[in-house]
Design an enzyme around this catalytic site. Structure first.
Site, PDB file in Angstrom:
ATOM      1  N   TRP A 102      -7.944 -11.932 -21.253  1.00 53.97           N
ATOM      2  CA  TRP A 102      -8.476 -11.469 -19.977  1.00 53.97           C
ATOM      3  C   TRP A 102      -9.842 -10.821 -20.129  1.00 53.97           C
ATOM      4  O   TRP A 102     -10.727 -11.003 -19.276  1.00 53.97           O
ATOM      5  CB  TRP A 102      -7.480 -10.537 -19.299  1.00 53.97           C
ATOM      6  CG  TRP A 102      -6.253 -11.286 -18.887  1.00 53.97           C
ATOM      7  CD1 TRP A 102      -4.992 -11.155 -19.397  1.00 53.97           C
ATOM      8  CD2 TRP A 102      -6.170 -12.337 -17.916  1.00 53.97           C
ATOM      9  NE1 TRP A 102      -4.140 -12.049 -18.809  1.00 53.97           N
ATOM     10  CE2 TRP A 102      -4.829 -12.785 -17.892  1.00 53.97           C
ATOM     11  CE3 TRP A 102      -7.105 -12.940 -17.067  1.00 53.97           C
ATOM     12  CZ2 TRP A 102      -4.407 -13.809 -17.044  1.00 53.97           C
ATOM     13  CZ3 TRP A 102      -6.685 -13.959 -16.220  1.00 53.97           C
ATOM     14  CH2 TRP A 102      -5.347 -14.377 -16.210  1.00 53.97           C
ATOM     15  N   ASP A 178     -10.141  -2.978 -16.386  1.00 52.71           N
ATOM     16  CA  ASP A 178      -9.133  -3.848 -15.803  1.00 52.71           C
ATOM     17  C   ASP A 178      -7.771  -3.277 -16.184  1.00 52.71           C
ATOM     18  O   ASP A 178      -7.335  -3.379 -17.329  1.00 52.71           O
ATOM     19  CB  ASP A 178      -9.305  -5.268 -16.341  1.00 52.71           C
ATOM     20  CG  ASP A 178      -8.243  -6.241 -15.819  1.00 52.71           C
ATOM     21  OD1 ASP A 178      -7.315  -5.804 -15.116  1.00 52.71           O
ATOM     22  OD2 ASP A 178      -8.347  -7.438 -16.147  1.00 52.71           O
ATOM     23  N   LYS A 202       1.935  -6.844 -10.529  1.00 54.31           N
ATOM     24  CA  LYS A 202       2.657  -6.348 -11.701  1.00 54.31           C
ATOM     25  C   LYS A 202       3.309  -4.996 -11.395  1.00 54.31           C
ATOM     26  O   LYS A 202       4.527  -4.888 -11.388  1.00 54.31           O
ATOM     27  CB  LYS A 202       1.708  -6.270 -12.901  1.00 54.31           C
ATOM     28  CG  LYS A 202       1.060  -7.629 -13.212  1.00 54.31           C
ATOM     29  CD  LYS A 202       0.057  -7.569 -14.330  1.00 54.31           C
ATOM     30  CE  LYS A 202      -0.743  -8.854 -14.439  1.00 54.31           C
ATOM     31  NZ  LYS A 202       0.068 -10.039 -14.759  1.00 54.31           N
TER      32      LYS A 202
END
Length: 367
Positions: A102, A178, A202
């Site tokens: 990511w 992030d 999530k």
């Protein structure tokens, strides 16, 4: 109705109490005779939902008054583009710490858009098994921000420190994080960051919503020609309603925030539960010769626990039998293989206990 244990990395498990309340209010929200999905985002009812969700989120994380909270669309991946557009409009370079897939995607998107980028540190040399040490982070002289991924969902690598750094001229570098897969898993100091962003699917709510927490001094730095829906300042001034927002996802996120406050007791209590869940599963893995986790112990993720079997030929049988036992979505990401158990806030401790018992039984019969 049977509810199984869902270890999916995202879209992930939601608290049963939240789903039950949403079910109760689905057709008729508080006697209004319509669903939240059918409401105008400008209605008094929805504005109240939105305002409470933001207030509860601010309370949970302790967000200071000099930060805006934005409820956005596009997932965390859209932030890979929005961040450089907003923070590099007046020059400088985006600096990145690379610890997995990511983080690499965030860097690649900034480069794709033509922005100046610098890799300040990377864990590539150790196979992304441990995060770079703080003293190895080297930002560029023109660093406008330092971006990192606090928890790499796929690799199961989590930072055990906050990488605050300065440029050679002594200027502090805004920290951009992030936090998609570990936000709300425990307390943090928001004032350490310039921008925090997270996809909802999530620990926040269903897919379709993204939260960004942006310090006021970083607003108004965007390029003049970026789309209005990408401009943090315009979004903040419009209360995240430059266009119609994902209203039902926003409502469900608000229910999750209430659940964290009222049912769990806040992020300090959630932190204790999450630590206990992770400790149990890692202890079971470490005590076995049949299962293993390669991540350095001080950087093991509490949210995403990857593990492999001693004999990969048994992977298919493990997954089939786990699914039959009501233990769902344990297959590792296609890029790394093996298994992965995501232990987000809504995954109960009983799910971890059931997984550990299944692993022990599978090892005894197939190991």
């Amino acid at each position: 109705m049977t509810r199984h244990y869902n270890f999916c990395a995202g879209p992930a498990a939601l608290p049963v109490a939240v789903l039950e309340r949403a079910q109760e209010e689905l057709l008729d929200y508080h006697g209004r005779g319509l669903s939240v999905m059918e409401m105008s985002h400008r209605s008094d009812e929805f504005v109240a939902i939105a305002e409470r969700a933001e207030a509860d989120f601010r309370e949970l994380l302790g967000v200071p008054d000099n930060y805006k909270v934005l409820f956005l669309q596009g997932g965390a991946s859209m932030q890979f583009a929005m961040l450089p557009m907003n923070l590099l409009g007046q020059g400088g370079s985006g600096n990145f710490i690379q610890t997995g897939i990511w983080g690499k995607k965030a860097l690649s998107e900034a480069k794709r858009l033509g922005f100046a980028c610098h890799v300040a540190a990377s864990s590539e040399a150790n196979g992304h098994m441990a995060v770079p040490a703080l003293d190895t982070i080297s930002v560029s002289d023109d660093a406008a921000y330092l971006h990192y991924t606090s928890n790499e969902t796929i690799g199961g690598l989590e930072f055990d420190y906050t990488p605050n750094v300065q440029r050679a001229d002594g200027a502090s570098v805004p920290l951009v994080c992030d936090m998609s897969s570990n936000i709300l898993s425990g307390p943090i100091d928001v004032s350490d960051f310039g921008v925090i962003y997270a996809g909802a699917q999530k620990n926040i709510g269903p897919a379709g919503l993204t939260l960004a927490v942006v310090r006021d001094d970083l607003l108004g730095k965007a390029q003049a020609n970026i789309p209005s829906l990408f401009d943090y300042k315009m979004l903040a001034e419009a209360g995240s309603m430059v266009n119609t927002p994902p209203t039902y996802a926003w409502y469900l996120a608000g229910l999750v925030f209430q659940w964290l406050k009222d049912d769990i007791g806040g992020l300090a209590a959630m932190d204790v539960i999450n630590q206990r869940k992770a400790d149990k599963l890692y202890a079971a893995i470490d005590a076995s010769d049949f299962y293993s986790n390669p991540i350095a112990k001080h950087n093991r993720s509490r949210m995403n626990v990857p593990f492999v079997l001693a004999d990969a030929a048994l992977d298919k049988a493990f997954l089939q039998q786990a699914d039959a036992a009501g233990l769902l979505n344990l297959k590792g990401h296609r890029s790394v293989g093996g298994m992965r158990a995501s232990l987000y806030n809504a995954v109960p401790e009983s799910a971890v206990d059931a997984l550990i018992a299944f692993m022990a039984d599978f090892e005894q019969t197939r190991g």
